[in-house]
Design a protein around this motif. Structure first.
Motif: not given
Length: 169
Positions: A1-29
């Motif tokens: 069974m594979g690991v299910k990655l989170p899926k963010y909408d663009e607004g949520e992702l931007v907010d997380m990135l602005r808070r310097q959230d490393r999970k969001a940055f890993n997701y972005l990359y």
């Protein structure tokens, strides 16, 4: 069974990135690095250089996410511009025949098809969420304008805040 990655909408992702959230940055990359790498590689044409520039681009994205303006376009388009500009800057410094912006733009325009494909893919995703009659209108206007560099007969279009606004004549 594979690991299910989170899926963010663009607004949520931007907010997380602005808070310097490393999970969001890993997701972005994980979700955007391949597309940006393809753009950079098309411009600089060497894999090693493209890989180095990709790392520099993601550092710029991380450091400058506060400058991203949702009202001016999508996050991917903003990142694409950072990738393109970083690649052009590299060419200006490292290729003696490219010393001014006009020369750099010529090199990039020679490889412009990848930008059009990425924009088209992104546009199709957004258009697919519209009503069928709206989809038809957008597709006619966009594709005809892209092919001929002018809107189809019977429509008058102008650009407002980087978006086409069309009206029936």
């Amino acid at each position: 069974m594979g690991v299910k990655l989170p899926k963010y909408d663009e607004g949520e992702l931007v907010d997380m990135l602005r808070r310097q959230d490393r999970k969001a940055f890993n997701y972005l990359y994980d979700n955007y690095s391949d597309a940006l790498y393809g753009v950079v590689l098309k411009v600089v044409r060497t894999e090693e250089t493209a890989q180095d520039l990709l790392q520099e681009i993601f550092v710029k994205i991380w450091k400058n996410i506060a400058q991203y303006d949702v009202g001016k376009g999508r996050l991917f388009t903003w990142m694409l511009n950072i990738a393109r500009n970083t690649s052009i800057d590299y060419l200006r410094v490292n290729r003696p025949e490219i010393q001014d912006i006009d020369s750099a733009v010529y090199v990039v325009e020679a490889n412009q098809t990848i930008y059009n494909e990425l924009d088209a893919k992104e546009l199709r995703e957004v258009v697919s969420q519209l009503k069928p009659e709206q989809q038809t209108l957008i597709e006619i206007v966009y594709w005809e304008a892209t092919r001929t560099k002018k809107p189809p007969n019977g429509l008058k279009c102008r650009w407002v805040r980087s978006k086409p606004v069309c009206e029936v004549l």
